[in-house]
Design a protein around this motif. Structure first.
Motif, PDB file in Angstrom:
ATOM      1  N   ALA A 172       5.750  30.650  45.591  1.00 35.78           N
ATOM      2  CA  ALA A 172       5.233  29.740  46.623  1.00 35.78           C
ATOM      3  C   ALA A 172       3.714  29.691  46.589  1.00 35.78           C
ATOM      4  O   ALA A 172       3.103  28.640  46.765  1.00 35.78           O
ATOM      5  N   LEU A 173       3.093  30.865  46.307  1.00 37.13           N
ATOM      6  CA  LEU A 173       1.629  30.923  46.232  1.00 37.13           C
ATOM      7  C   LEU A 173       1.121  30.095  45.063  1.00 37.13           C
ATOM      8  O   LEU A 173       0.137  29.362  45.183  1.00 37.13           O
ATOM      9  N   ASP A 209      -1.432  25.173  42.874  1.00 40.39           N
ATOM     10  CA  ASP A 209      -1.344  23.949  42.078  1.00 40.39           C
ATOM     11  C   ASP A 209      -1.597  22.719  42.934  1.00 40.39           C
ATOM     12  O   ASP A 209      -2.279  21.781  42.510  1.00 40.39           O
ATOM     13  N   ALA A 210      -1.044  22.728  44.148  1.00 36.59           N
ATOM     14  CA  ALA A 210      -1.235  21.593  45.044  1.00 36.59           C
ATOM     15  C   ALA A 210      -2.697  21.456  45.449  1.00 36.59           C
ATOM     16  O   ALA A 210      -3.232  20.339  45.525  1.00 36.59           O
ATOM     17  N   GLU A 211      -3.347  22.571  45.679  1.00 38.63           N
ATOM     18  CA  GLU A 211      -4.766  22.540  46.043  1.00 38.63           C
ATOM     19  C   GLU A 211      -5.612  22.049  44.872  1.00 38.63           C
ATOM     20  O   GLU A 211      -6.578  21.309  45.055  1.00 38.63           O
ATOM     21  N   LEU A 212      -5.240  22.464  43.671  1.00 37.36           N
ATOM     22  CA  LEU A 212      -5.960  22.019  42.476  1.00 37.36           C
ATOM     23  C   LEU A 212      -5.819  20.510  42.293  1.00 37.36           C
ATOM     24  O   LEU A 212      -6.797  19.808  42.010  1.00 37.36           O
ATOM     25  N   ALA A 213      -4.601  20.015  42.463  1.00 37.94           N
ATOM     26  CA  ALA A 213      -4.362  18.578  42.325  1.00 37.94           C
ATOM     27  C   ALA A 213      -5.146  17.799  43.377  1.00 37.94           C
ATOM     28  O   ALA A 213      -5.737  16.750  43.088  1.00 37.94           O
ATOM     29  N   SER A 214      -5.160  18.333  44.596  1.00 39.79           N
ATOM     30  CA  SER A 214      -5.887  17.667  45.672  1.00 39.79           C
ATOM     31  C   SER A 214      -7.383  17.637  45.388  1.00 39.79           C
ATOM     32  O   SER A 214      -8.061  16.628  45.615  1.00 39.79           O
TER      33      SER A 214
END
Length: 378
Positions: free
Chosen positions: A2-3, A8-13
């Motif tokens: 989950a971490l 990954d989501a933060e990087l994409a954002s």
């Protein structure tokens, strides 16, 4: 897990945020670039144009600089807002500006903006070309003709005899060449370790020579054709001296005008018409083999050469039983590369690598063995 997903989501954002910020800066840069180009300050500094000044002083390519000036000059208020809203990117704006410049007053920003929202910049560029043709087919045809007239190809022979190619083809010509090279540039067999550019180069050679006799004149001594030690290379038109192995390969199945000389350079024989594959024999060979018989290769018969299992210079006959189809690459691997090819009693083809036959390592050029003195001839 989950971490990692959160990271990954933060990087994409973050990537999206940075791209939006960069696009905003690109828009401001474009506005200033257009103003600078209009001011003609670049003339005072000895530049040929505003775009040329920007290219040199802002460390950009000519196309990139021209895109910025075009965006800065174009009246694209709705598209600017769409970019600020995140619906499209600056790359869309560049395509839009180029299109507006090409079609003039017929330009319909709103219609193209809807298309831009639904497509990537590359696909949008493609659709804009269709749009330009729909608006003014005659002008578009004129642009295509200009590109065709501007096509060129320089052929420069290097000191070692290699030929360097420098040129540019129009879109239709380029597409035709790529379509012709693509099936020939695929990997052929387990021993094919060539890079993409190498396969393209060999595919171009195969396109020029494969499947039909080459109209070449080769001059060689008997010693050269036999590959005897101490023999000189063969002489060929438009080429530096070629190796005995290459002469043997070309003599397998090419319309070669063979001029044999004695040691005093006196001509003793011209031509070998009886040893050239007849059209009927070539057809029978293609029907029997169907494709290149090298294990794992399926190069079509129309692009293959007839290879003498026992070369005619060594007494081998030009008969169906002594012939096998090989593509250009595998034909070269046998002659120049030192591989051996044997037809078994059951008709199957067996190959012997030069690492076994001669203790040599395969090179990177054709994916086969290095040329070896005394290597296996036809």
């Amino acid at each position: 897990m989950a971490l990692l997903l959160q990271e990954d989501a933060e990087l994409a954002s973050r990537l999206r945020e940075l791209r939006a910020y960069i696009d905003d800066l690109e828009l401001e840069f474009s506005r200033l670039a257009a103003e600078f180009e209009k001011s003609r300050q670049w003339e005072d500094q000895g530049s040929n144009s505003g775009i040329d000044w920007i290219r040199f002083n802002c460390h950009m390519t000519s196309n990139s600089a021209a895109d910025r000036v075009a965006v800065g000059k174009a009246d694209l208020a709705e598209s600017h807002q769409a970019m600020l809203n995140g619906d499209i990117g600056f790359a869309h704006l560049a395509v839009m500006a180029r299109t507006a410049k090409a079609v003039g007053e017929a330009f319909d920003e709103r219609a193209l903006l809807d298309v831009a929202r639904e497509n990537s910049p590359g696909k949008f560029h493609y659709k804009c070309l269709h749009y330009r043709h729909a608006v003014d087919a005659r002008a578009y045809a004129g642009e295509q003709d200009d590109l065709a007239q501007a096509a060129y190809l320089h052929l420069n022979r290097q000191e070692d005899g290699c030929l360097s190619l420098v040129g540019m083809l129009d879109p239709a010509g380029g597409a035709a060449l790529r379509a012709a090279l693509e099936p020939l540039a695929r990997r052929s067999g387990a021993h094919d370790h060539r890079t993409g550019p190498q396969r393209n180069a060999h595919a171009l050679t195969e396109l020029a020579t494969g499947g039909r006799p080459a109209n070449l004149q080769v001059t060689a001594t008997i010693e050269t054709l036999k590959g005897l030690a101490g023999a000189a290379g063969g002489d060929m038109e438009l080429s530096p001296p070629i190796s005995a192995a290459s002469v043997q390969r070309m003599a397998c199945d090419c319309a070669v005008t063979r001029v044999l000389l004695n040691q005093d350079s006196v001509t003793i024989d011209v031509g070998r018409s009886k040893r050239v594959l007849s059209e009927g024999l070539r057809k029978a060979l293609r029907i029997r083999d169907g494709h290149c018989r090298w294990p794992g290769c399926e190069r079509t018969a129309s692009l293959c050469h007839g290879h003498h299992l026992v070369h005619w210079i060594d007494g081998g006959e030009t008969t169906l039983g002594n012939l096998v189809l090989l593509c250009l690459r595998h034909h070269s691997m046998v002659h120049e590369g030192g591989w051996q090819i044997i037809r078994c009693d059951d008709g199957k083809i067996m190959t012997i690598a030069p690492t076994i036959a001669f203790g040599l390592a395969p090179p990177h050029s054709w994916g086969g063995g290095r040329a070896a003195a005394g290597g296996a001839p036809d």
